[in-house]
Design a protein around this motif. Structure first.
Motif, PDB file in Angstrom:
ATOM      1  N   PHE A 116       0.814  -1.210   0.000  1.00  0.00           N
ATOM      2  CA  PHE A 116       0.000   0.000   0.000  1.00  0.00           C
ATOM      3  C   PHE A 116       0.853   1.269   0.000  1.00  0.00           C
ATOM      4  N   SER A 117       2.164   1.124   0.126  1.00  0.00           N
ATOM      5  CA  SER A 117       3.030   2.295   0.281  1.00  0.00           C
ATOM      6  C   SER A 117       3.016   3.204  -0.940  1.00  0.00           C
ATOM      7  N   TRP A 118       2.664   2.654  -2.109  1.00  0.00           N
ATOM      8  CA  TRP A 118       2.589   3.488  -3.313  1.00  0.00           C
ATOM      9  C   TRP A 118       1.426   4.464  -3.258  1.00  0.00           C
ATOM     10  N   HIS A 119       0.425   4.125  -2.440  1.00  0.00           N
ATOM     11  CA  HIS A 119      -0.799   4.934  -2.414  1.00  0.00           C
ATOM     12  C   HIS A 119      -0.922   5.809  -1.180  1.00  0.00           C
ATOM     13  N   THR A 120      -0.398   5.355  -0.036  1.00  0.00           N
ATOM     14  CA  THR A 120      -0.649   6.069   1.206  1.00  0.00           C
ATOM     15  C   THR A 120       0.481   5.863   2.211  1.00  0.00           C
ATOM     16  N   ASP A 121       0.715   6.882   3.042  1.00  0.00           N
ATOM     17  CA  ASP A 121       1.615   6.742   4.188  1.00  0.00           C
ATOM     18  C   ASP A 121       0.807   6.709   5.474  1.00  0.00           C
ATOM     19  N   SER A 122      -0.471   6.332   5.353  1.00  0.00           N
ATOM     20  CA  SER A 122      -1.415   6.491   6.450  1.00  0.00           C
ATOM     21  C   SER A 122      -1.269   5.450   7.554  1.00  0.00           C
ATOM     22  N   GLY A 123      -0.599   4.339   7.286  1.00  0.00           N
ATOM     23  CA  GLY A 123      -0.497   3.302   8.305  1.00  0.00           C
ATOM     24  C   GLY A 123       0.143   3.829   9.579  1.00  0.00           C
ATOM     25  N   PHE A 124      -0.612   3.809  10.679  1.00  0.00           N
ATOM     26  CA  PHE A 124      -0.183   4.335  11.974  1.00  0.00           C
ATOM     27  C   PHE A 124       0.225   5.808  11.903  1.00  0.00           C
ATOM     28  N   SER A 125      -0.368   6.542  10.973  1.00  0.00           N
ATOM     29  CA  SER A 125      -0.141   7.990  10.932  1.00  0.00           C
ATOM     30  C   SER A 125      -0.488   8.580  12.300  1.00  0.00           C
ATOM     31  N   GLY A 126       0.288   9.566  12.732  1.00  0.00           N
ATOM     32  CA  GLY A 126       0.241  10.060  14.099  1.00  0.00           C
ATOM     33  C   GLY A 126      -1.125  10.427  14.639  1.00  0.00           C
ATOM     34  N   GLU A 127      -2.082  10.748  13.766  1.00  0.00           N
ATOM     35  CA  GLU A 127      -3.392  11.214  14.216  1.00  0.00           C
ATOM     36  C   GLU A 127      -4.454  10.124  14.235  1.00  0.00           C
ATOM     37  N   ASP A 128      -4.219   8.984  13.568  1.00  0.00           N
ATOM     38  CA  ASP A 128      -5.301   8.059  13.264  1.00  0.00           C
ATOM     39  C   ASP A 128      -5.923   7.389  14.494  1.00  0.00           C
ATOM     40  N   LEU A 129      -5.115   6.723  15.314  1.00  0.00           N
ATOM     41  CA  LEU A 129      -5.675   5.937  16.416  1.00  0.00           C
ATOM     42  C   LEU A 129      -6.335   6.829  17.469  1.00  0.00           C
ATOM     43  N   THR A 130      -5.721   7.948  17.782  1.00  0.00           N
ATOM     44  CA  THR A 130      -6.327   8.862  18.748  1.00  0.00           C
ATOM     45  C   THR A 130      -7.647   9.409  18.225  1.00  0.00           C
ATOM     46  N   GLY A 165       6.412  19.151   9.514  1.00  0.00           N
ATOM     47  CA  GLY A 165       6.222  18.320   8.338  1.00  0.00           C
ATOM     48  C   GLY A 165       4.927  17.533   8.413  1.00  0.00           C
ATOM     49  N   PRO A 166       4.598  16.787   7.356  1.00  0.00           N
ATOM     50  CA  PRO A 166       3.345  16.028   7.298  1.00  0.00           C
ATOM     51  C   PRO A 166       3.204  15.058   8.465  1.00  0.00           C
ATOM     52  N   ILE A 167       1.988  14.958   8.986  1.00  0.00           N
ATOM     53  CA  ILE A 167       1.731  14.092  10.127  1.00  0.00           C
ATOM     54  C   ILE A 167       1.936  12.624   9.768  1.00  0.00           C
ATOM     55  N   GLY A 168       1.784  12.275   8.487  1.00  0.00           N
ATOM     56  CA  GLY A 168       2.002  10.894   8.066  1.00  0.00           C
ATOM     57  C   GLY A 168       3.425  10.415   8.277  1.00  0.00           C
ATOM     58  N   GLY A 169       4.350  11.364   8.426  1.00  0.00           N
ATOM     59  CA  GLY A 169       5.741  11.001   8.675  1.00  0.00           C
ATOM     60  C   GLY A 169       6.021  10.635  10.119  1.00  0.00           C
ATOM     61  N   TYR A 170       5.043  10.831  10.997  1.00  0.00           N
ATOM     62  CA  TYR A 170       5.181  10.504  12.417  1.00  0.00           C
ATOM     63  C   TYR A 170       4.235   9.354  12.741  1.00  0.00           C
ATOM     64  N   LYS A 171       4.784   8.247  13.187  1.00  0.00           N
ATOM     65  CA  LYS A 171       3.967   7.070  13.447  1.00  0.00           C
ATOM     66  C   LYS A 171       3.621   6.966  14.928  1.00  0.00           C
ATOM     67  N   ASN A 172       2.384   6.565  15.181  1.00  0.00           N
ATOM     68  CA  ASN A 172       1.898   6.403  16.548  1.00  0.00           C
ATOM     69  C   ASN A 172       1.119   5.092  16.607  1.00  0.00           C
ATOM     70  N   LYS A 173       1.691   4.086  17.261  1.00  0.00           N
ATOM     71  CA  LYS A 173       1.073   2.761  17.313  1.00  0.00           C
ATOM     72  C   LYS A 173       0.230   2.562  18.563  1.00  0.00           C
ATOM     73  N   GLY A 174       0.004   3.635  19.302  1.00  0.00           N
ATOM     74  CA  GLY A 174      -0.857   3.583  20.479  1.00  0.00           C
ATOM     75  C   GLY A 174      -1.949   4.625  20.378  1.00  0.00           C
ATOM     76  N   PHE A 175      -2.807   4.660  21.380  1.00  0.00           N
ATOM     77  CA  PHE A 175      -3.951   5.561  21.365  1.00  0.00           C
ATOM     78  C   PHE A 175      -3.712   6.849  22.149  1.00  0.00           C
ATOM     79  N   LEU A 176      -2.556   6.963  22.802  1.00  0.00           N
ATOM     80  CA  LEU A 176      -2.216   8.229  23.451  1.00  0.00           C
ATOM     81  C   LEU A 176      -1.917   9.274  22.387  1.00  0.00           C
TER      82      LEU A 176
END
Length: 231
Positions: A116-130, A165-176
């Protein structure tokens, strides 16, 4: 995949808005789509339907999906649990939270895979889980959460984006929440850090007693595919 152009003014975040990005001093970046909570509203409706049925148990499926090529192709992750009828409202909320937490992590991990990396950097993007967790609470107990989040103006949010920079460049694997200090304040380090959830996002605890007989996990890592459909 959040973009700079998604950033909006706080007042533009209405209850029926489906897209947009805002910055909160409490929760960091918030994806309005993730925080909408419509998936949880549907999930709770499924619980009510199951509890009102004549069966002694019922199945509940919760999924998170993404679509590409103008919704030509869809895929995502789901869990399916069998529920024993006769739950309290508190137990339903607890089980719903567990299903959401599990599926959200599965989905973000799925999005982060190389295919999916060709389409999106959204995996665990810093804002998603929270944002997912905020959406859960907005569905469980509707309220004016925006007033509690210390949202900043679009102009100031753009400054955060341009500095870090873009939030997609920061990964957050938790809900904090992942917080980005105001770069214009000399006393801050200029690096993002994990914050704490506000009390109004911690009062429900995920269901953990899988030996209680109240739930049975049928599918704990299912993959959904669709073609020419948004379902």
């Amino acid at each position: 995949m959040s973009k700079r152009s998604d950033i909006i003014e706080p007042y533009e975040w209405t209850n029926d808005r489906r897209t947009g990005l805002v910055y909160s001093e409490i929760l960091g970046w918030i994806d309005i789509g993730h925080a909408q909570g419509t998936d949880i509203i549907s999930l709770l409706a499924d619980f009510r339907k199951g509890e009102s049925s004549s069966n002694c148990s019922y199945q509940i499926t919760y999924s998170q999906k993404m679509f590409v090529h103008k919704k030509t192709f869809g895929t995502g992750k789901f869990v399916r649990w069998e529920i024993s009828k006769g739950l309290s409202v508190e137990e339903i909320h607890s089980i719903a939270l567990s299903m959401m937490l599990t599926t959200a992590c599965l989905f973000e991990n799925y999005q982060s895979q190389w295919f999916f990396s060709w389409h999106t950097d959204s995996g665990f993007s810093g804002e998603d889980l929270t944002s997912d967790l905020l959406g859960f609470y907005r569905a469980i107990l509707p309220s004016n959460y925006q007033s509690r989040l210390q949202l900043i103006s679009k102009q100031d949010a753009l400054k955060r984006w341009d500095y870090y920079g873009p939030i997609g460049g920061y990964k957050n694997k938790g809900f904090l929440p992942l917080l980005f200090p105001n770069p214009e304040k000399q006393c801050v380090s200029g690096k993002p850090y994990k914050g704490n959830l506000p009390a109004f996002m911690t009062w429900i605890h995920p269901f953990c007693d899988l030996n209680s007989g109240k739930v049975k996990i049928l599918t704990n890592d299912g993959t959904h595919y669709s073609f020419m459909s948004d379902q």
